[in-house]
Structures are given as structure tokens and as C-alpha cells.
Write a protein that holds these residues in place. Structure first.
Motif, PDB file in Angstrom:
ATOM      1  N   HIS A  43       0.868  -1.174   0.000  1.00  0.00           N
ATOM      2  CA  HIS A  43       0.000   0.000   0.000  1.00  0.00           C
ATOM      3  C   HIS A  43       0.905   1.224   0.000  1.00  0.00           C
ATOM      4  O   HIS A  43       1.570   1.477   1.015  1.00  0.00           O
ATOM      5  N   ASP A  48       2.629  -5.070   3.705  1.00  0.00           N
ATOM      6  CA  ASP A  48       1.615  -5.471   4.677  1.00  0.00           C
ATOM      7  C   ASP A  48       1.945  -6.857   5.227  1.00  0.00           C
ATOM      8  O   ASP A  48       1.705  -7.873   4.579  1.00  0.00           O
ATOM      9  N   LEU A  55      -7.975  -3.871   6.763  1.00  0.00           N
ATOM     10  CA  LEU A  55      -7.437  -2.501   6.814  1.00  0.00           C
ATOM     11  C   LEU A  55      -8.285  -1.624   7.724  1.00  0.00           C
ATOM     12  O   LEU A  55      -7.768  -0.773   8.422  1.00  0.00           O
ATOM     13  N   GLN A  68      -6.508   5.707  12.029  1.00  0.00           N
ATOM     14  CA  GLN A  68      -6.494   5.326  10.605  1.00  0.00           C
ATOM     15  C   GLN A  68      -6.681   6.541   9.704  1.00  0.00           C
ATOM     16  O   GLN A  68      -6.575   6.441   8.495  1.00  0.00           O
ATOM     17  N   LEU A 143      -2.220   2.232   8.254  1.00  0.00           N
ATOM     18  CA  LEU A 143      -1.465   2.657   7.066  1.00  0.00           C
ATOM     19  C   LEU A 143      -1.256   4.160   7.010  1.00  0.00           C
ATOM     20  O   LEU A 143      -0.210   4.624   6.574  1.00  0.00           O
ATOM     21  N   ARG A 165       3.436  -2.606   7.891  1.00  0.00           N
ATOM     22  CA  ARG A 165       2.153  -2.819   8.565  1.00  0.00           C
ATOM     23  C   ARG A 165       2.237  -4.187   9.246  1.00  0.00           C
ATOM     24  O   ARG A 165       2.544  -5.192   8.593  1.00  0.00           O
TER      25      ARG A 165
END
Ligand code: ZN
Length: 276
Positions: A43, A48, A55, A68, A143, A165
Motif C-alpha cells: 500500500h 503489509d 485494513l 487510521q 497505514l 504494517r
């Protein structure tokens, strides 16, 4: 294959040392496991290592959902949020708090640091400054925080930080591979912390140090309110003795803790033989 990232563990086959990263100047171009062939989702240049966590996880708490948001990430470290809360909760400045953490982390031949729940990379950047030859892993589930962290690190020319992540309950690192693990200002967000201590114990090298800070369980009226919050799984609070006992049970000894108002700033060590 970038051998300096050999500590990474594949989220699919859980074998370490086979992650192949195609590193572009400011981002990861591709990441895959040469053992099982798994292609990690990417991403915006962030790989990830927690594809099993959605997500936008519906189980997240409101504050975790806020984490987020790119807008929230943009002012997270600023005087109106984290700096303000630090001064209010601990009575010391973010700079003083950071110096305490770095001092507890100590010195020595440090090759690897993992900053867990790194947010926008405030501590990861400081570790990178203190240990310029070390590989610093900045791990978070958000993220937008990681993207912001990556931007701030590049802006400071700190290219040794790799933002990933990742899931704090399933850390993507080989056993006994990390010299320093840090987790600041996030542990209160998890209602079940013992498995986190065990993961930290697993990834630390024997002799490695875990540093962090979390929130104090204040005796009196506050304690009753805090217990209610814990029962509702809204937050975790700690008393120094209880925190030290839990860490010891997980294998981390030499517990040292300093309290500043609601802040417990602490360190613990995985013993040289790495045994319980
Ligand atoms: Zn694999």
C-alpha cells in the motif's frame, strides 16, 4: 535479497530470512517470500505483514479508528495532540520523555530495533538518530500513520527506518533477532497484553532490552473508574509491581520503572541465556 532485512518473517509460511524486498529510493516496490512465493500486499510503498487484519477492522476502538485517518496522522505529533497529552499526563515534555526512553535503551552494539505501534515514527526516528548503523523497523497497523511516518523520516534523511504494517500479536520477526524493542503510548489500547509480552520476549535477542511507557493504574477513585474501563475492555492500566510481575512471567527481567503522574516509563531485559 537485502540481507540486512533477514530478520523478517513471512506472514504466510512463518519462515524467516526469505523475504525479498525490492527497495526503491523512497518506498518498497515489491516484497515476496522466496520460500513459499507469497506476494505481500503493498500500500503506497508499505508492505503489509498483517494481511489477516482487515485494513479497517470493525473490532477497533474509536481511538484506534481515529488512528487510521490521514488528517489525524498529520497533526498527531503536534502541540495540539501528543505533545499536549504528554505534558498533561506526565508533566514532562515529549523531548524529556524521549530522552528517558533512549537512556533506558542503553548502548552497545545495536544492529536491530523494532518500534511497535510506532504511529508516525516519533520514537523510531529517535532510535535511528541514536543508532545510525542499526536497522530500525517501525511497525503499526494503521497505514495512514505509517505513510506519515515514512514521509517524516525521509524528510529528516533517516533512511534506515523500514515502516511495515504489522500485527503486535504476531510480530513478523525471527525469534531472538531484535536488540531493542520499544512500545510507547500504545499498550493501554490493548485489553489482552500478556501475549504481547510473550511476542516481545520471542523476538528479543538474549541480552536485548524492551523499553516503553504506558498508563498508571492510580489508586483511589481513579482506580475504580479505570477498573470499569478495563472490564469494558476500553483500556489497560498498570501498577508498577503488577507490570514487572507480568513481564517476568513472560521471561523479561531486570524491570526498571519510573512514574511521572500517569506515565509509567519502564524497561525490562531478556536474560543472556534467553530462558525463563
Ligand atoms: Zn513464506
Amino acid at each position: 535479497m537485502h540481507s540486512k532485512y533477514c530478520h523478517l518473517r513471512c506472514p504466510q509460511c512463518e519462515i524467516s530470512g526469505n523475504m525479498v524486498l525490492d527497495l526503491k529510493p523512497t518506498r518498497i516496490g515489491k516484497a515476496f517470500c522466496s520460500n513459499c512465493g507469497y506476494d505481500l500486499p503493498l500500500h503506497d510503498g508499505i508492505s503489509d505483514f498483517a494481511p489477516h487484519v482487515p485494513l479497517m477492522d470493525p473490532k477497533l476502538r474509536p481511538i484506534q479508528k481515529l488512528n487510521q485517518s490521514p488528517v489525524f496522522s498529520a497533526f498527531y505529533e503536534s502541540a495540539v495532540w501528543r505533545a499536549f497529552l504528554t505534558r498533561l499526563g506526565s508533566g514532562i515534555s515529549m523531548k524529556d520523555e524521549l530522552e528517558r526512553i533512549l537512556s533506558l535503551a542503553g548502548n552497545g552494539a545495536i544492529e536491530t530495533v523494532a518500534d511497535l505501534a510506532c504511529g508516525t515514527g516519533h520514537y523510531a526516528r529517535a532510535f535511528s538518530g541514536k543508532f545510525p548503523d542499526a536497522v530500525i523497523y517501525g511497525l503499526d497497523i494503521s497505514l495512514s500513520m505509517l505513510a506519515r511516518g515514512q514521509k517524516l523520516a525521509r524528510r529528516s534523511n533517516l533512511n534506515s527506518i523500514l515502516f511495515l504494517r504489522g500485527d503486535i500479536y504476531r510480530l513478523p520477526f525471527e525469534d531472538s533477532s531484535i536488540d531493542r524493542v520499544n512500545c510507547c503510548g500504545a499498550l493501554h489500547l490493548f485489553s489482552n497484553v500478556f501475549p504481547i509480552w510473550r511476542e516481545i520476549f520471542r523476538i528479543l535477542r538474549p541480552g536485548g532490552v524492551f523499553t516503553g511507557w504506558s498508563l498508571y493504574l492510580k489508586p483511589g477513585l481513579e482506580e475504580r473508574i479505570q477498573h470499569r474501563m478495563m472490564e469494558k475492555k476500553l483500556a489497560s492500566f498498570f501498577q508498577p509491581g503488577q507490570l514487572g510481575d507480568e513481564l517476568k512471567q513472560a521471561g523479561l527481567t531486570h524491570f526498571h520503572c519510573e512514574r511521572e503522574r500517569l506515565w509509567l516509563i519502564f524497561s525490562a531485559t531478556k536474560t543472556k541465556d534467553g530462558l525463563l
